[in-house]
Design an enzyme around this catalytic site. Structure first.
Site, short mmCIF file in Angstrom:
data_model
loop_
_atom_site.label_atom_id
_atom_site.label_comp_id
_atom_site.label_asym_id
_atom_site.label_seq_id
_atom_site.Cartn_x
_atom_site.Cartn_y
_atom_site.Cartn_z
N ASP A 83 0.87 -1.18 0.00
CA ASP A 83 0.00 0.00 0.00
C ASP A 83 0.91 1.23 0.00
OD1 ASP A 83 -2.25 1.87 0.60
OD2 ASP A 83 -3.34 0.02 1.00
N HIS A 122 2.36 2.08 -3.14
CA HIS A 122 1.46 3.05 -3.75
C HIS A 122 2.03 4.45 -3.74
CE1 HIS A 122 -2.34 0.30 -3.16
NE2 HIS A 122 -1.37 -0.27 -3.86
#
Length: 527
Positions: A341, A368
């Site tokens: 993430d 991310h």
């Protein structure tokens, strides 16, 4: 330039009047005029010459010297006794003090406005952490659960000392740190979080299950209302997010994926939670395989993360690296972070604003990206991201929010950034969830990108509407010709000769390639 020169000339006349322009000025008064003018002059030079950092430092030094000068006088300026002899001493002092106080204020305002980068960072003096000088206990692994042994060692350790874990594997349930105590994970030591939901459950029987909120687990290591201390060493803390949970048939990460599919929230423990704490330091340690976030912060004042390695698979959902939330004066430096993430996500939700954050000299692998948001309704500001490599992150530099959780994001500087293999190298999006509803409108302003290099991908800047258009400045920002700009409700300030590919509606000659500042930035060993 004429406009600025006229302002400074008027200011000089104003100061002369304070010294009484109809009489001979004293040497001290002339020096005071120079001192008061120095701040605006230096700041203006910084703006024009783009030598912001060094000149802004001089500006700050100038303010300090002038303030010290005034303090040493007790706040007054002496003039020759021949000046306006009909005035009383009190009137004379007041006539001199007011102009110089006004001009000192002008110096401060000029420096802040023209040199925002000087203030957009951790305000502490941050130096490389050193090993604790005192060790209070050296537990040894038992081969079973070591939770009680480790917690007792932490509880009995005095402030300023460390609990040292030597070689071996320590298996433990949740641990609670205390003020001033450092957990020292030595080389060859591994602290392993047991994959047992009952051990982390908050008493509602939800940990390891899917529910509406997803807050049913205690963290593996918590710093709650502590001051000082932290985690140090060359060892490893392993959250075992990919290990089958005791009493179940799936891992923490599989639970997270099932929650996503079912529209719920997984109840999984964060590896480390820092809550309402001050002056926390992490250095050297490797954090890996967190069931949920690796490091989550809430209302932290002063935190240093130096030389960490944070590692989780690219498909391990919600395994953020470091998330400063409602926190001030945070430094993340010299660290390698790759996760499933956000590598780093700065948040500012209902618990408070986040500001004065420095993210310097880091390397991000898959993940991310370098994110701000999505919760920014309390405001995020004064952030510096410098010397960052983003290698294979889906997004690169990202500010994300929407009208359900938006707020003001301002004074953010990205400088010396290298990107490779990113789907969205730039993603400044005020419509993160296009279906969101609410009145918390995201506003992004004073966003500066300087010396940024990347290859292909989408370069997105999307505001809510023209009234709340994004305010972004580009300086020496270059991507490959195959990269595409996606601008919507965005006010972009740039020298066209400094940006490639050209911004929509603007044309320029192809930039000469020249030397590639990022040619040696990428590490193939980690791909």
């Amino acid at each position: 330039m004429t406009r600025h020169g006229g302002l400074l000339a008027d200011l000089y006349v104003f100061l002369q009047d304070g010294c009484d322009g109809r009489a001979r000025l004293s040497l001290r008064c002339e020096l005071e005029i120079v001192c008061a003018l120095a701040g605006p002059l230096i700041a203006l030079a910084a703006l024009l010459l783009r030598a912001r950092e060094s000149l802004c430092i001089l500006c700050v030094l100038q303010m300090s010297s002038c303030a010290a000068s005034e303090a040493s006088r007790g706040g007054s300026v002496r003039v020759h006794k021949t000046i306006r002899p009909h005035r009383s001493r009190g009137e004379e002092t007041r006539s001199m003090t007011q102009p110089f106080r006004a001009c000192s204020l002008l110096s401060i305002i000029a420096c802040i406005i023209l040199c925002p980068e000087a203030y957009a960072q951790d305000r502490r003096k941050v130096t490389e952490p050193t090993a604790p000088q005192t060790v209070c206990d050296r537990p040894v692994p038992t081969g079973k659960q070591d939770t009680v042994t480790l917690q007792d060692a932490i509880d009995q350790c005095p402030s300023g000392a460390a609990v040292y874990l030597g070689r071996g594997e320590f298996r433990s349930g949740p641990l609670e740190m205390k003020s001033g105590v450092t957990l020292w994970i030595g080389r060859g030591a591994k602290l392993i979080a047991i994959p047992e939901p009952a051990a982390y459950d908050k008493g509602r029987g939800q940990c390891g299950r899917i529910s509406g909120k997803g807050d049913g687990c205690r963290p593996f290591i918590s710093f709650s209302k502590t001051r000082g201390g932290g985690i140090y060493g060359d060892g490893i803390i392993d959250g075992q997010g990919g290990t089958t949970m005791v009493g179940g048939a799936e891992t923490w990460w599989q639970l997270a994926r099932r929650a996503q599919a079912e529209g719920g929230n997984q109840n999984a423990p964060r590896l480390i939670q820092i809550d309402h704490a001050q002056d926390i330091t992490f250095a050297g340690v490797t954090l890996r395989n967190a069931p949920n976030f690796h490091i989550a912060m809430n209302r932290v004042e002063g935190a240093t993360f130096w030389g960490l390695t944070i590692d989780a698979p690219a498909d391990a959902r919600n395994t953020d690296g470091i998330d400063p939330g409602a926190s001030q004066d945070v430094t993340i430096t010299g660290s390698f972070i790759r996760t499933g993430d956000d590598n780093v996500a700065i948040k500012a939700g209902d618990n408070g604003s986040s500001s004065h954050i420095s993210i310097i000299d880091n390397y991000f692998g898959w993940g991310h990206g370098m994110s701000i948001g999505s919760e920014v309704n309390s405001g995020a500001s004064d952030i510096v991201v410098r010397n960052l490599t983003l290698d294979g992150t889906t997004s690169g530099l990202r500010i994300k929010s929407d009208v359900s959780r938006g707020g003001l994001v301002e004074r953010v500087t990205y400088e010396n950034i290298c990107l490779r293999g990113n789907r969205w190298p730039l993603a400044f999006d005020a419509k993160y969830d296009p279906r969101a509803q609410g009145s918390r409108i995201p506003v992004y302003r004073q966003i500066v990108l300087r010396h940024v290099r990347g290859d292909s991908g989408a370069l997105m800047m999307r505001g809510v509407d023209e009234r709340h258009a994004l305010d972004v400045t580009l300086e020496d920002v270059r991507f490959s010709s195959s990269a595409t700009w996606q601008l919507e409700h965005a006010k972009v300030t740039a020298d066209n000769s400094d940006v490639w590919p050209p911004l929509p509606g603007r044309t320029t000659e192809p930039l000469l390639r020249g030397s590639d500042a990022c040619s040696s930035a990428f590490r193939d060993v980690h791909r």
